[in-house]
Design a protein around this motif. Structure first.
Motif, mmCIF file in Angstrom:
data_model
loop_
_atom_site.group_PDB
_atom_site.id
_atom_site.type_symbol
_atom_site.label_atom_id
_atom_site.label_comp_id
_atom_site.label_asym_id
_atom_site.label_seq_id
_atom_site.Cartn_x
_atom_site.Cartn_y
_atom_site.Cartn_z
ATOM 1 N N LYS A 145 0.670 -1.155 -0.064
ATOM 2 C CA LYS A 145 -0.172 0.041 0.005
ATOM 3 C C LYS A 145 0.964 0.994 -0.248
ATOM 4 N N VAL A 146 1.533 1.379 -1.213
ATOM 5 C CA VAL A 146 2.160 2.209 -1.372
ATOM 6 C C VAL A 146 2.041 3.757 -1.621
ATOM 7 N N ALA A 147 2.404 5.316 -1.095
ATOM 8 C CA ALA A 147 2.106 5.796 -1.718
ATOM 9 C C ALA A 147 2.948 7.128 -1.264
ATOM 10 N N TYR A 148 2.990 8.140 -2.748
ATOM 11 C CA TYR A 148 4.761 9.147 -2.142
ATOM 12 C C TYR A 148 5.543 8.895 -2.051
ATOM 13 N N PRO A 149 5.939 8.271 -3.321
ATOM 14 C CA PRO A 149 7.656 6.884 -3.029
ATOM 15 C C PRO A 149 8.592 8.505 -3.600
ATOM 16 N N GLU A 150 9.679 8.870 -2.720
ATOM 17 C CA GLU A 150 10.805 10.149 -2.693
ATOM 18 C C GLU A 150 11.976 9.074 -2.495
ATOM 19 N N PHE A 151 12.988 9.684 -3.366
ATOM 20 C CA PHE A 151 14.735 9.015 -2.975
ATOM 21 C C PHE A 151 15.099 10.629 -2.916
ATOM 22 N N TYR A 152 15.927 10.085 -1.807
ATOM 23 C CA TYR A 152 17.101 11.494 -1.357
ATOM 24 C C TYR A 152 18.280 10.622 -1.448
ATOM 25 N N LYS A 153 19.431 11.476 -1.544
ATOM 26 C CA LYS A 153 21.201 10.765 -1.258
ATOM 27 C C LYS A 153 21.826 11.673 -0.815
ATOM 28 N N LEU A 154 22.596 10.631 0.721
ATOM 29 C CA LEU A 154 23.502 10.646 1.036
ATOM 30 C C LEU A 154 24.278 10.745 1.033
ATOM 31 N N PRO A 155 25.590 11.417 1.294
ATOM 32 C CA PRO A 155 26.549 12.285 1.286
ATOM 33 C C PRO A 155 27.580 10.826 1.336
ATOM 34 N N GLY A 156 28.489 10.377 0.450
ATOM 35 C CA GLY A 156 28.328 9.339 -0.602
ATOM 36 C C GLY A 156 28.131 8.450 -1.628
ATOM 37 N N GLY A 157 26.381 8.942 -1.929
ATOM 38 C CA GLY A 157 25.668 8.219 -2.682
ATOM 39 C C GLY A 157 24.845 7.271 -2.637
ATOM 40 N N ASN A 158 24.737 7.436 -1.201
ATOM 41 C CA ASN A 158 23.813 5.920 -0.298
ATOM 42 C C ASN A 158 22.542 6.272 -0.566
ATOM 43 N N LEU A 159 21.036 6.272 -0.897
ATOM 44 C CA LEU A 159 19.959 6.468 -0.990
ATOM 45 C C LEU A 159 19.010 6.286 0.162
ATOM 46 N N LEU A 160 18.282 7.138 0.205
ATOM 47 C CA LEU A 160 17.363 6.602 0.995
ATOM 48 C C LEU A 160 15.844 7.087 0.391
ATOM 49 N N PHE A 161 15.097 6.055 0.725
ATOM 50 C CA PHE A 161 13.590 5.760 -0.204
ATOM 51 C C PHE A 161 12.534 5.741 1.023
ATOM 52 N N LEU A 162 11.617 6.889 0.666
ATOM 53 C CA LEU A 162 10.503 7.376 2.295
ATOM 54 C C LEU A 162 9.182 6.982 1.701
ATOM 55 N N TYR A 163 8.193 7.133 2.110
ATOM 56 C CA TYR A 163 7.465 6.574 1.550
ATOM 57 C C TYR A 163 5.906 5.915 3.018
ATOM 58 N N ARG A 164 4.473 6.031 2.147
ATOM 59 C CA ARG A 164 3.854 6.297 2.669
ATOM 60 C C ARG A 164 3.458 4.831 2.939
ATOM 61 N N ASP A 165 3.061 3.975 4.154
ATOM 62 C CA ASP A 165 2.189 2.368 4.030
ATOM 63 C C ASP A 165 0.818 2.783 5.381
ATOM 64 N N GLY A 166 0.106 3.030 3.830
ATOM 65 C CA GLY A 166 -1.469 3.235 3.815
ATOM 66 C C GLY A 166 -2.549 4.257 3.636
ATOM 67 N N ALA A 167 -3.518 5.196 3.941
ATOM 68 C CA ALA A 167 -4.437 5.556 3.308
ATOM 69 C C ALA A 167 -3.963 6.680 3.891
ATOM 70 N N SER A 168 -4.643 7.842 3.020
ATOM 71 C CA SER A 168 -4.906 9.428 3.935
ATOM 72 C C SER A 168 -5.794 9.595 5.126
ATOM 73 N N GLY A 169 -4.844 10.146 6.175
ATOM 74 C CA GLY A 169 -5.797 9.949 7.225
ATOM 75 C C GLY A 169 -5.494 8.288 8.551
ATOM 76 N N ASN A 170 -4.692 7.957 7.828
ATOM 77 C CA ASN A 170 -4.491 6.320 8.769
ATOM 78 C C ASN A 170 -3.427 6.119 7.581
ATOM 79 N N GLY A 171 -2.382 6.764 7.553
ATOM 80 C CA GLY A 171 -0.808 5.925 7.354
ATOM 81 C C GLY A 171 0.399 5.732 8.154
ATOM 82 N N ASN A 172 1.538 5.105 7.700
ATOM 83 C CA ASN A 172 2.781 5.134 8.017
ATOM 84 C C ASN A 172 3.651 5.680 7.451
ATOM 85 N N LEU A 173 5.095 6.090 8.091
ATOM 86 C CA LEU A 173 5.953 6.410 7.207
ATOM 87 C C LEU A 173 7.091 5.611 7.634
#
Length: 438
Positions: A145-173
């Protein structure tokens, strides 16, 4: 300022060419036509629409057939190499945006077509390539139940990936991290910010020069946008494993409404928008650009919430005169965009630049600059003089951090209220290059 009168390539009311730009240092680089019946190609939570590895810039967008198109060019050049992938998405839903990022080895990572559905993710077959591998899982955890996937780059070149698990009004990061050495994803947090089944957090994120991760968010109590409230904050200095407040106090995870640090208290029904933008300066101070109605007023204003000298502050950027309501569900047709923000430190003085679109200014690309945010004196001008309709600002973070230039993804896009599309043809996608003067 005198404009250069180069011949323009015009489509409908949007003109592409140097003559449409109000700054001599600005330049518009055409790419190709893209889907424009709604704002899916130009929503602010695309992280990212543009990304750069060394001297190669990458771009992604949906075409008229709702296919994911990838492109690349050498910085300083206007010729793009484009590749139409086999991937498609429900572009009629403006939530289902495309996000890309290059890692420290030059591989392009791609995630697309999400609104509470199974994860769609892949990466390029080789560094610098536009050809992608078959879709794959990341960790196999919390990917249904993925929504709003976002990538971010860390120093050194590794990545972060953040997204919401769940629905509007009821979801976790959820927070994942990618190691360029092992080429593997690991899930750091399966529930960093917990809505407790009552609400969910709509976040904006940035990584500072030292690698600290900064997250701010508004709470939403239901799918109704008008239930957005408050602005909260957390940071991590160890790559997303542990999290703390501005005081250094460690959070017990997951963060909840009761334990969160509140950067600014904003009640429901304030026309507070979600998922805007933030930045962190060289000292690690966070800056959050957003809009809401100041207390006792009826008109939403662009505002900057920022941390300075041990305290949270807010600065009203605009003096708008037109009210509007965010009440309702789905992607709204709103007379203003969500804003982007970048800052520049000059000793003890901090300058800021906020990029936005406002119907009061003809829906042009506008910038508000403040040479010293402590004085809260903002100057506003337009850097692109044609209407971009329902566009929101997206910029290449790599080019900004390495060259101090803003490369903005530009497309005139429509948006029907409540997740509707409008009957408009494909419209040109371009990159606007502009250097802020702080």
């Amino acid at each position: 300022m005198r404009k250069r009168g180069i011949g323009l390539l015009c489509a409908a009311t949007l003109c592409y060419g140097i003559g449409a730009i109000a700054q001599q240092k600005a330049q518009l680089i055409p790419v190709a036509d893209g889907w424009a019946a709604n704002s899916v190609n130009a929503v602010i939570f695309r992280k990212n629409a543009l990304t750069t590895y060394k001297d190669t810039q990458f771009i992604a967008f949906y075409n008229v057939n709702k296919q994911v198109v990838l492109g690349k060019r050498k910085l300083g050049k206007s010729q793009w190499i484009l590749h139409t992938t086999a991937f498609t998405g429900n572009a009629s839903d403006a939530h289902n945006a495309i996000s890309i990022m290059t890692d420290g080895k030059g591989y392009l990572h791609l995630s697309w077509d999400h609104h509470n559905n199974v994860l769609h993710y892949t990466r390029s077959v080789a560094p610098g390539a536009l050809q992608m591998e078959a879709p794959m899982v990341m960790t196999g955890k919390h990917e249904q139940k993925v929504a709003y996937p976002e990538f971010y780059k860390l120093p050194g070149g590794n990545l972060l990936f953040l997204y919401r698990d769940g629905a509007s009004g009821n979801g976790n990061l959820v927070v994942n991290t990618y190691d360029i050495a092992t080429r593997q994803w690991v899930q750091l947090q399966d529930n960093l910010i917990d809505g407790e089944g009552k609400r969910n957090a709509y976040c904006q994120t940035t990584v500072d020069a030292k690698g600290a991760i900064h997250i701010s968010w508004v709470w939403r109590e239901s799918p109704d946008v008008a239930t957005n409230h408050d602005m909260c904050y957390a940071r991590s200095t160890d790559g997303g494993i542990t999290w703390e407040k501005t005081t250094g106090e460690k959070y017990t995870l997951p963060i909840t409404a009761a334990t969160a640090e509140y950067a600014c208290r904003i009640p429901q029904q304030s026309e507070l928008i979600n998922q805007t933008a933030m930045y962190a300066d060289e000292k690690g101070n966070p800056y959050i650009a957003t809009y809401w109605k100041p207390a006792g007023t009826q008109v939403p204003q662009f505002q900057l919430v920022y941390y300075h000298q041990g305290q949270w502050h807010s600065s009203i950027i605009t003096r708008r005169i037109t009210s509007f309501s965010l009440s309702g569900t789905g992607t709204k047709k709103i007379p203003v965009s969500r804003p982007q923000v970048v800052v520049n430190n000059k000793g003890k003085q901090v300058s800021a630049c906020v990029i936005f679109r406002d119907a009061e200014r003809g829906s042009k690309i506008s910038v508000a600059t403040c040479k010293n945010i402590a004085r809260s004196q903002w100057e506003i001008k337009d850097i692109y003089e044609a209407s971009v309709d329902q566009w929101e600002p997206l910029y290449d973070t790599d080019v900004w951090h390495t060259k101090g230039l803003l490369h903005l993804f530009v497309q005139q896009v429509a948006q029907g209220d409540g997740e509707k599309t409008e009957n408009v043809p494909p419209r040109p996608v371009s990159v606007l290059e502009w250097k802020p003067v702080f």
